[in-house]
Design an enzyme around this catalytic site. Structure first.
Site, mmCIF file in Angstrom:
data_model
loop_
_atom_site.group_PDB
_atom_site.id
_atom_site.type_symbol
_atom_site.label_atom_id
_atom_site.label_comp_id
_atom_site.label_asym_id
_atom_site.label_seq_id
_atom_site.Cartn_x
_atom_site.Cartn_y
_atom_site.Cartn_z
ATOM 1 N N SER A 1 56.370 29.246 67.132
ATOM 2 C CA SER A 1 55.491 29.625 65.653
ATOM 3 C C SER A 1 56.382 30.364 64.889
ATOM 4 O O SER A 1 55.900 30.611 63.859
ATOM 5 C CB SER A 1 54.121 30.152 66.112
ATOM 6 N N HIS B 1 56.440 22.891 64.502
ATOM 7 C CA HIS B 1 55.133 23.731 64.830
ATOM 8 C C HIS B 1 53.835 23.217 64.503
ATOM 9 O O HIS B 1 53.596 23.037 63.314
ATOM 10 C CB HIS B 1 55.519 24.982 63.832
ATOM 11 N N GLU C 1 54.413 21.798 61.085
ATOM 12 C CA GLU C 1 55.502 22.404 60.151
ATOM 13 C C GLU C 1 56.900 21.622 60.812
ATOM 14 O O GLU C 1 57.096 22.060 62.030
ATOM 15 C CB GLU C 1 55.730 23.787 60.154
ATOM 16 N N ASN D 1 52.948 30.730 59.201
ATOM 17 C CA ASN D 1 52.590 32.438 59.991
ATOM 18 C C ASN D 1 52.836 33.491 58.999
ATOM 19 O O ASN D 1 52.360 34.682 59.280
ATOM 20 C CB ASN D 1 53.319 32.200 61.227
#
Length: 287
Positions: A119, A142, A154, A192
């Site tokens: 992540s 991700h 992602e 993130n």
């Protein structure tokens, strides 16, 4: 055309559900972990997840036996030699991931794509664990928790990732019912970086006594349209993981991602969320 054989290393919350979504889309899936016990626990969790999905109308009755029959478990990684696409979903630690990739590099066929579900860690850093000749087939994917319900992935090419690898990965994610977006290879990627800036400020609001975790989660749902608030999210994924991500982001970007003192204190106290039985809103909250 026969579907690619998919492998997943790591049968935790993320890895098991990554295996599930590929099995549901018709792929034969190989799922590995460090022992038979975590693999058995993963299959039990997936069975329960499928049962809930059937009750809610997400899946059909026949989906459960079909999906589970397509997942084969293994402790040794040797069977991954037959896979076309392997996703690593082990502990979020660069050393642990690098060791996993060195093993896969020695076992997997040259055309096999290796993907990481990290992540936060830059994909090019992880790609350094494999031979240079394999780096064209190395990529980041991700997923978001719970993988069986969250559509976004992602897709992150590393420095040496080929465009053919990117296109194959985008197709496989779409085949698994996901909506992939292409993101530049930077620490934390896109989601993130934005999410943890928000989480850090949310914890600071609680630190300062501006609002309670319950009330801020309510504000995020009703005022911002979020599905869940940041404190419910931390209880679901664990505060320790959030702290770990923020420390990686702080190392990459500096003080703007310094983890709040209250988050560190909660982690040290063992208030780690749902799995620990106590967190920001567990057990008193509504998670």
């Amino acid at each position: 055309m026969a579907k690619e054989k998919v492998g997943v290393v790591g049968a935790g919350l993320m890895g098991a559900e990554i295996a599930l979504v590929f099995a549901l889309s018709g792929h034969e899936v190989l799922l590995s972990d460090t022992g038979e016990a975590p693999l058995a626990a993963a299959l039990e969790r997936l069975g329960r997840a499928l049962d809930r999905g059937i009750q809610r109308g997400f899946y059909k009755d026949e989906d459960k036996p079909l999906a589970l029959s397509r997942i084969t478990t293994t402790v040794p990684l040797d069977p991954f030699a037959a896979c076309d696409f392997v996703t690593e979903a082990v502990f979020e630690d660069e050393g642990v991931k690098a060791a996993t990739y060195k093993k896969l590099d020695a076992l997997c066929k040259p055309a096999c794509i290796l993907a990481s579900n990290t992540s936060t860690i830059p994909i090019s850093s992880l790609a350094a664990a494999v031979r240079r000749s394999r780096r064209a087939g190395f990529i980041g994917t991700h997923y978001f928790s719970p993988v069986s319900r969250m559509k976004l992935v992602e897709v992150i090419p590393a420095f040496d990732t080929s465009e053919a690898t990117v296109m194959t990965t985008l197709r496989l994610c779409q085949d698994a019912g996901k909506v992939p977006i292409r993101v530049k290879d930077v620490a934390g990627f896109a989601v993130n970086r934005a999410l943890h800036a928000f989480v850090i400020e949310a914890v600071r609001l609680v630190e300062e006594g501006v609002v309670s975790p319950d009330d801020f989660d309510t504000a995020c749902r009703l005022g911002l349209g979020h599905a869940i608030g940041p404190f419910e999210l931390m209880d679901q994924v664990s505060s320790s993981l959030c702290l770990q991500v923020q420390e990686i982001l702080q190392d990459a970007y500096g003080e703007r991602f310094r983890p709040p003192a209250l988050l560190k204190q909660k982690v040290r106290a063992g208030h780690d969320g749902r799995r620990a039985g106590v967190g920001w809103r567990v057990p008193a909250g509504k998670t």
